[in-house]
Design a protein around this motif. Sequence first.
Motif: not given
Length: 1202
Positions: A907-914
């Motif tokens: 969600q949102g402006s997140k620019t990384h994830g697992m």
Amino acid sequence: MPLKIMLKKKQLSAGRVPLLLFLCRMISALEVPLDPKLLDDLVQPPTITQQSPKDYIIDPRENIVIQCEAKGKPPPSFSWTRNGTHFDIDKDPLVTMKHGSGTLIINIMAEGKAETYEGVYQCTARNERGAAISNNIVVRPSRSPLWTKERLEPIILRNGQSLVLPCRPPIGLPPAIIFWMDNSFQRLPQSERVSQGLNGDLYFSNVLPEDTREDYICYARFNHTQTIQQKQPISLKVISVDELNDTIAANLSDTEFYGAKSSKERPPTFLTPEGSESLKEELRGNTLSLECIAEGLPTPVIYWIKEDGTLPINRTFYRNFKKTLQITHVSEADSGNYQCIAKNTLGAIHHTISVTVKAAPYWIVAPKNLVLSPGENGTLICRANGNPKPRIGWLTNGVPIEIAPDDPSRKIDGDTIIFSNVQERSSAVYQCNASNEYGYLLANAFVNVLAEPPRILTSANTLYQVIANRAALLDCAFFGSPLPTIEWFKGTKGSALHEDIYVLHDNGTLEIPVAQKDSTGTYTCVARNKLGMAKNEVHLEIKDPTRIIKQPEYAVVQRGSKVSFECKVKHDQTLIPTIMWLKDNGELPNDERFSIDKDHLVVTDVSDDDGGTYTCAANTTLDSVSASAVLRVVAPTPTPAPIYDVPNPPFDLELTNQLDKSVQLTWTPGDDNNSPITKFIIEYEDAMHEAGLWHHQAEVSGTQTTAQLKLSPYVNYSFRVMAENRIGRSVPSEASEQYLTKAAEPDLNPTAVEGLGTEPDNLVITWKPLNGFESNGPGLQYKVSWRQKDGDDEWTSVVVANVSKYIVSGTPTFVPYLIKVQALNDVGFAPEPAAVMGHSGEDLPMAAPGNVRVGVVNSTLAEVHWDPVPLKSIRGHLQGYRIYYWKTQSSSKRHRRHIEKKILTFQGSKTHGMLPGLQPYSHYALNVRVVNGKGEGPASADRGFHTPEGVPSAPSSLKIVNPTLDSLTLEWDPPSHPNGILTEYVLKYQPINSSHELGPLVDLKIPANKTRWTLKNLNFSTRYKFYFYAQTSVGSGSQITEEAITTVDEGKMAMASRQVDIATQGWFIGLMCAVALLILILLIVCFIRRNKGGKYPVKEKEDAHADPEIQPMKEDDGTFGEYSDAEDHKPLKKGSRTPSDRTVKKEDSDDSLVDYGEGVNGQFNEDGSFIGQYSGKKEKEPAEGNESSEAPSPVNAMNSFV
């Protein structure tokens, strides 16, 4: 050589090296920091920072502003060319240049015309180090011409005929946005049968009687000047065949009809484009729009295909009821033949559009600024592509390099300029121009040769305060040419560091990962190059962390009682904490019952609403801590309440002092029924607008019998009064007489004003209308106004009836608008409303996230990073980013298979994830898409990655075959998930004796390519337990267990066979043998009862179901005979653990009874005996327990026979 940056961090162990921390870094393109202290005396060539667009369309009603901003040291001077020649602004009194910049302001509002200043402009920014130039800026005034006068005859058509209503808008700059509406400014409904083409014409595949109307109006909206032009209305009448005959006979001739096609059903034909083939050319990166509109009866349906290819899934969109095919961000790969097919029940027709994608120049490598030291080398690279291939041209200081002064330090090699042994005179600004017939790219890049001693930009004696056990970062921003080396010292004498690890970042920052009390002190940063040295001291203080040493505790209190929460805080003596109490993560209620006394929060007279979570939060300038406790409120012990009643209703209501906006109401109270009246509640009814509905008007104390009431205009009032005591409220009084107030302009404007687009080209303005009471008069209407928030446009307004919605068409996609909705009636307008912000409709995002990076954390987890999509390309409210990932194939070739794509949304402006749950030792691919309120944008390029090896799963099966007297053969299937390359198998086994005890454990390694192994030199008639698992280079996998028995010694079996021969031949001997047999049976029964205690015949049942490999042999083939009764023909029950082939599957193996005394879940017959073959419990570890089952002996086999 050029300077290069080493991005890798350097770590130094304080326990092994002295205090000196050293880093030598070199950079190839050093940007000069924009630090005021540095720029005061540091020379730098000009750089263009802002300029007007290449195609600059201006508003002829406003002054012309042509932007040109640049930075440099000394500040650059500016000059302009117009249409290729010098533009002398001093000779034109209408033209001025903005002070301190090159921006031109042409004052055409005073006098002059915009057309006079049309042309191609170029700005040059120059100082002693070189000259930078802007793009060629083509300045053109916008145009919004009127429609030419024309007389439009009414159109009469038969039901079912096709029709094209031409729009043919005037040619404006930029082109107009076309839409069709009626006289009420309402969009004409469109469908598969009726739709607007790309050229603005309105197409009817077939007409119906409901199409009859006299106000088909084509509107052209010119956004740049915020004007709308309209065509003369077109009248259309659709009649049936019978009406047509009557009309012809009465008034008209056949020649006055539009078209002559039959209204019968017919196959499709194309209204546009014409013919069977057409050509289309589009530029790379643009949106390709292909259109096919067909007529026919029934209405045709349009289909699209690409010959010799497929339509791109993520970039293909269908518009206008699939009559328009759009492909976004086209590239050369999208060239080819596209076919549209129109089909109805009577036939089909197709049209082929040949698409060619060309490309204006685009960068592959754009030139970048160079900062070099005297004597160093460097390169400028300018690499571009396009279709056709662009031409590369170089300029220096705005002059073609072929005619520029010669510089022995440079050499031109096509798209590269090579610099060697540069000197200070080599400083200049170079321009690269890449152009083809579809456009050009122009880039400025300077070469700045500097010889500068080191400078430290961080303020001297900066104090850093850090909480203990946290990271400390000490800054040392620096500059120099050549690039300085950085050294750090602690203390004034340069003492060594002890026990800590220090990290020196590439920007000079010193990091102490875990700061301790002994880290406090003075740190010195030293920068050196061949021209000099600079140093700076900073100070570090380590503070104690803030802690809550006494936390609030959970409390249960009765309603009406008192509760106290305690919160004691310990903190650094030099820091002043702020203690704050919260309730349910919000502020405490503004109630005098809540009080804070030092370390306590006290709540008195607790009510049900006071229940919840109370949090004590302690904050300092460096850290914060919190602790929470829950308060639960319960009911007190109930006590009998006295018997009281609500008051009787008031009566004798009277209206006096009747004015336009007020009236006085008096009444007589009713009986209070032993409980004093605390207040009177006055309600009103509006008989004109909401008859029968009563509203709250006012409240007065229980001692008053008169109230002065404020009134609203244009309301027919009636009043009633209710009395209230602590028991409750009385029934309402009788209504007063009616009183009608005069009309006035509205006092209020609509609320809940919103602007949200439902389509990419509209803005839907909604509001909550005023009710009749709020209208203040007859003729309620609304003035709806809007304009773009970021523009200088005038407000566009329209007055609508008493509705709650208005649709603005032809808006640009997802643009912020300021919106106002003002109420008015026949008397006048409401006060000016405040503007609210809305957005026109969203469209799918145009761009994919860039620079997607994947970092593999371990064999089942990966981390993904990406660059955010620019807000302009999102074209809507950012919802988040979505990762699609899938396993392309296993690294083991034996297990290649496709797995469906999985999706994770962030969600949102997140620019990384697992990405969790990955399969070890596998190839994966992924892409990332941005999501807005409309949907997903295009996918990024697929990014592949590989997970490392893991431990394998258990072998798929383990089977024991070919048992002999002293050997057993094991067969197995490899693990279903090897999770890597198998290195070997491990087999562990141990014997189990008759008392269920485990013997010594034998460990055996087996090569990974084996699936069969024979164990020799085993004990005869012995049960063995096996533990088997596979290994990779990472470690051991899960194990699988099995048990098996070697065969019985033949000598003992022969003895049992002789006993069987005597028993089975008794019927031949006659009466004497029968007596002997009876005696033998009695002896065996006694023997069994002596061994088992005579309680349950378990041993007989167990031996009757013993392993088939050790059953008594039948007489006729030399083996023991098998006892048979009705039980022998029943299948084995749940307790039977091992199938006949002795194969054990990992996923469906069940544990059996351990021994007779453990009470595990076995099954019993009605007589209490066990069902099924006994086997030992499967073990997870070889050393657990002594569980086994005893191998049947020959004596047991004999007992079973008897």
